[in-house]
Every structure is written in C-alpha cells, then in structure tokens.
Write a protein that holds these residues in place. Structure first.
Motif, PDB file in Angstrom:
ATOM      1  N   VAL A  62       0.782  -1.013  -0.010  1.00  0.00           N
ATOM      2  CA  VAL A  62       0.114   0.152   0.029  1.00  0.00           C
ATOM      3  C   VAL A  62       0.942   1.283   0.035  1.00  0.00           C
ATOM      4  O   VAL A  62       1.906   1.419   0.918  1.00  0.00           O
ATOM      5  N   LYS A  81      -2.812   6.357   1.310  1.00  0.00           N
ATOM      6  CA  LYS A  81      -4.253   6.131   1.801  1.00  0.00           C
ATOM      7  C   LYS A  81      -4.838   7.590   1.711  1.00  0.00           C
ATOM      8  O   LYS A  81      -4.504   8.444   1.937  1.00  0.00           O
ATOM      9  N   ASP A 118      -9.863   5.284   4.266  1.00  0.00           N
ATOM     10  CA  ASP A 118      -9.606   4.088   4.139  1.00  0.00           C
ATOM     11  C   ASP A 118      -9.346   3.365   2.634  1.00  0.00           C
ATOM     12  O   ASP A 118      -9.008   2.245   2.361  1.00  0.00           O
ATOM     13  N   ALA A 119      -9.545   4.306   1.751  1.00  0.00           N
ATOM     14  CA  ALA A 119      -9.362   3.870   0.450  1.00  0.00           C
ATOM     15  C   ALA A 119      -7.823   3.854  -0.007  1.00  0.00           C
ATOM     16  O   ALA A 119      -6.892   4.758   0.613  1.00  0.00           O
ATOM     17  N   ARG A 120      -7.333   2.800  -0.615  1.00  0.00           N
ATOM     18  CA  ARG A 120      -5.962   2.611  -0.641  1.00  0.00           C
ATOM     19  C   ARG A 120      -5.441   2.531  -2.063  1.00  0.00           C
ATOM     20  O   ARG A 120      -6.296   1.934  -3.260  1.00  0.00           O
ATOM     21  N   SER A 155     -16.820  -3.854   5.852  1.00  0.00           N
ATOM     22  CA  SER A 155     -16.186  -3.107   7.255  1.00  0.00           C
ATOM     23  C   SER A 155     -16.412  -3.891   8.449  1.00  0.00           C
ATOM     24  O   SER A 155     -15.426  -3.804   9.614  1.00  0.00           O
ATOM     25  N   ASN A 205     -12.834  -6.159   7.571  1.00  0.00           N
ATOM     26  CA  ASN A 205     -11.297  -5.481   7.242  1.00  0.00           C
ATOM     27  C   ASN A 205     -10.268  -5.112   8.355  1.00  0.00           C
ATOM     28  O   ASN A 205      -9.220  -5.219   8.468  1.00  0.00           O
ATOM     29  N   GLU A 211      -2.794  -5.236   7.356  1.00  0.00           N
ATOM     30  CA  GLU A 211      -2.941  -3.890   6.508  1.00  0.00           C
ATOM     31  C   GLU A 211      -2.048  -3.856   5.376  1.00  0.00           C
ATOM     32  O   GLU A 211      -2.410  -3.303   4.095  1.00  0.00           O
ATOM     33  N   GLU A 223     -13.963   2.619  -0.693  1.00  0.00           N
ATOM     34  CA  GLU A 223     -13.901   3.375   0.235  1.00  0.00           C
ATOM     35  C   GLU A 223     -13.566   2.801   1.624  1.00  0.00           C
ATOM     36  O   GLU A 223     -13.321   3.172   2.572  1.00  0.00           O
ATOM     37  N   GLY A 239     -11.829   0.125   1.666  1.00  0.00           N
ATOM     38  CA  GLY A 239     -10.404  -0.430   1.555  1.00  0.00           C
ATOM     39  C   GLY A 239      -9.954  -1.713   0.929  1.00  0.00           C
ATOM     40  O   GLY A 239      -9.122  -2.591   1.357  1.00  0.00           O
ATOM     41  N   ASP A 248      -8.960  -3.595  -2.327  1.00  0.00           N
ATOM     42  CA  ASP A 248      -8.020  -3.236  -3.760  1.00  0.00           C
ATOM     43  C   ASP A 248      -8.474  -3.954  -4.947  1.00  0.00           C
ATOM     44  O   ASP A 248      -8.203  -3.035  -6.038  1.00  0.00           O
TER      45      ASP A 248
END
Ligand SMILES: [Zn+2]
Length: 383
Positions: free
Chosen positions: A4, A7, A10-12, A247, A250, A255, A275, A277, A279
């Motif tokens: 990652v 960020k 939480d968007a990666r 949610s 996660n 991470e 949003e 998290g 990918d």
C-alpha cells in the motif's frame, strides 16, 4: 508482491509487483471464466486497459479434463496475457450450483426474487464437495482444487471455500464458515508451487461471524485475502449499506496484504468497496451486459437495442478514448444496427467498450485517491 503506497481515508492506492511490470490498485478484475474473455479476441485484450483477469477453476477443470490439465501450457500462454491472472477455487460453484440454483437467490439479497428454480447439483461434506452434472459425479476438495490451480498456473490462487447464501440462518452460516476455515488450512498445506494464495473470509450477513472469520483467516500465512459469500441482507438491522460485511471484516486483516472482493462490481459497489479499503473486485457485469446490448456510459447503463438509439449518432459515452469509440468511431446508431442484425461483431464491440469503461473508471479513482479527493470524486460521479 504487494504494498500500500498511499491512503485517502480507508481507500488505498496499492502496487502489485509482477514479472512484467507494476500494476496499480484499486483495479477491476475482468472475468475470463474459461480462460478467455467471452465475445472478444485475444488481441482485443490490450484495447481494454485490462490489468487483472480471473478464470474459473471448476469450469476449466470440467472442460479440460485431467488429461488436458496435464498438458495445459498455463493461463499466461493460453491467454497471451502478461498482466496478473487469478483463479478462483471452485468454491463459487459450490454456491451457484447448490443453494443458489435451488432457491433462485444470488449472493446479493435485495437484487433477487425468492423463487425456487431447480434442484441442487452439489452435496457438501466436511471433506469436500460432490458435483452432479450431465449424469456424472465430480468430487472437488481443498487438495484437488489447489492441484488444479497449480496446473492452471495463475499468479494468484484461492483457498477452497463454501460461500453461504443470504437465506442461510446463523447456525448454517457458522457451519459453512467453519468448513471454510478447515479447508483454508488444508489449501495452504496442499500448495507446493510459488504462486500467491488468498484466503477467503465467509460469515454471511452476521457481524460476529465475519469478525471471527477475518480474525482466523487473517492470522494464517496467506498472501492476500478475499471477502466472499453473501451481501446485502438487512436481517437483524445491523446494516447501513449493501457492503457492510467488508467493514466488519477489514479491521481484522493485515494492513499490508491485498484485499479482494469476490463477485461484486456494480458502479456504486465499486465506490463503496474501495472506500472501505478493498483493492480489487471481480464481476461479470461489464462483459455479460455487453453481450446483451447493455452499454455503460457516463450516465449509467443504456440498452442499445431501444428504438431511441436507431438514429442517435452520438458516441457510446462522451469523450471515451476506447478503441471502439475513439478509433473506430462507432456511434450508438451503428451499434444499435449491429445488435438488431444479430451480428457477432456487436457483442465484441460492446464488450471492448464496457471493459475499457470500467477499467477507465478505476484509473480515475486511483487518480482521485492520489490527490486525496476520493470522497469528492465519488459524490460527484454518483450524482
Ligand atoms: Zn468507448
């Protein structure tokens, strides 16, 4: 393999390092069930900006047979594709040929009417799953699934699992989850290749089961994780959004490892998942819709077969830089005619445009995350 790099909430923004280059995430995973993307040619793939595809272990196993699998050149050679390739484990067919077939209810509760369709074609035991098709019985379990996936030679393979239905009660959902956990361990132990392997989180629409599953699967030495099973059920009133299951899971996943969302991919879902998290996500929407004249445009899905497009000389969507719109100059009326005349070319053109459209949306989302404006972009786009 994956890191990652930025960020935005939480968007990666992530990067996969592959033998042929870097792939940025979030990225859409295009479905290539039998090792090809339906309706298009191999040399069309580069026209679609596709970075990652997912092929289906169950269908390839059934169509190639054991002999064909022994001689299989590997999916990269078979598809002439240098991007990332995933294979699912066959777990989805445990669901689609089983409870989904029996009840007529898919994985997203609100989208499907409850109407029994047909009898189940699977029998699930703790050791594995029996499939009944064309008068034959085929047995698949964690060890066999991993062996087939090693023969198929994708970059990323998945542990064997049992997805539960939105109709399953808590007791059954827990049983399926525990089986999935046992099969996850067996899948890890069975793997002898250096392919990357993802573990799958189940637990249906039960918050505590999703947590339990994420904690357990997240503690195992997988290279990445996938969130599977059913979504969108509001039983118990714990949910605000269709994808709250993400949610719930996660926070318990490492991470620094990639997270995939299995089989979900409407435009709103893409934004919501990212949003939260996620990918990567795979879905048949761009390809399946295309073959039936469903064209994705900046203003949503249009049915190109409708009469209003017969004399519409505008492009499929404004400023589309895909090969179909930009180089071939195909207009709505031209594509309308091809579909009306039932030309094979119609499905091909629509598929190339749709895949490009979804991949290009993901490119725009990555740009927005880089510039810390994901939420603003999401709101503007969905409006
Ligand atoms: Zn286009």
């Amino acid at each position: 393999m994956f890191k990652v790099v930025h960020k935005d909430g939480d968007a990666r923004l992530g990067i996969f390092e592959t033998p042929t280059g870097r792939i940025e995430t979030p990225s859409y995973v295009v479905v290539a069930t039998n090792g090809y993307i339906r309706a298009i040619e191999l040399d069309d793939i580069p026209k679609t900006q596709t970075q990652i595809v997912i092929a289906n272990t169950y269908h390839l196993w059934r169509s190639l047979g054991d002999v064909g699998l022994n001689d299989f050149p590997g999916l990269h050679d078979f598809m002439e594709f240098g991007g990332l390739i995933m294979t699912d484990s066959g777990g989805f067919q445990v669901f689609s040929m089983g409870v989904a077939r029996e009840t007529g209810v898919g994985k997203v509760f609100s989208e499907n009417p409850i109407s029994p369709k047909d009898s189940s074609q699977v029998k699930i035991t703790d050791s594995g799953v029996y499939f009944y098709e064309d008068g034959e019985e085929h047995y698949l379990d964690a060890e066999i699934s991993i062996k087939i996936q090693e023969q198929l030679g994708a970059d990323i393979i998945f542990a064997f699992d049992e997805p539960s239905s939105p109709l399953h009660d808590r007791a059954y959902t827990e049983t399926a989850m525990k089986r999935t956990h046992a099969w996850a361990l067996r899948s890890l132990e069975a793997k002898t290749s250096n392919q990357k392997i993802y573990g799958i989180i189940q637990g249906g629409h039960f918050r505590d089961l999703r947590k339990q599953s994420a904690e357990y699967i997240g503690s195992l030495p997988f290279d990445g994780f996938a969130i599977g099973g059913s979504f969108g059920n509001s039983f118990g009133g714990e949910k605000d959004n269709t994808l709250d299951e993400i949610s719930w899971a996660n926070p318990y996943l490492p991470e620094n490892k990639p997270r995939h969302l299995l089989g979900i991919g409407r435009i709103e879902d893409i934004f919501e998942a990212i949003e939260l998290g996620i990918d990567t996500m795979d879905c048949v929407i761009p390809t399946r819709e295309a073959r039936h004249g469903g064209i994705w445009s900046r203003y949503g899905r249009i049915d190109i077969l409708k009469g209003i497009y017969q004399k519409d000389d505008s492009f499929l969507t404004e400023n589309c830089e895909c090969y179909i719109c930009n180089e071939k100059g195909i207009t709505k009326s031209a594509l309308h005619s091809l579909f009306k005349e039932k030309k094979l070319e119609a499905g091909r053109l629509a598929t190339i445009h749709n895949i490009y459209f979804f991949n290009d949306l993901l490119r725009q989302i990555r740009e927005a995350i880089k510039q810390n404006r994901f939420k603003i972009f999401k709101k503007w786009y969905l409006n």
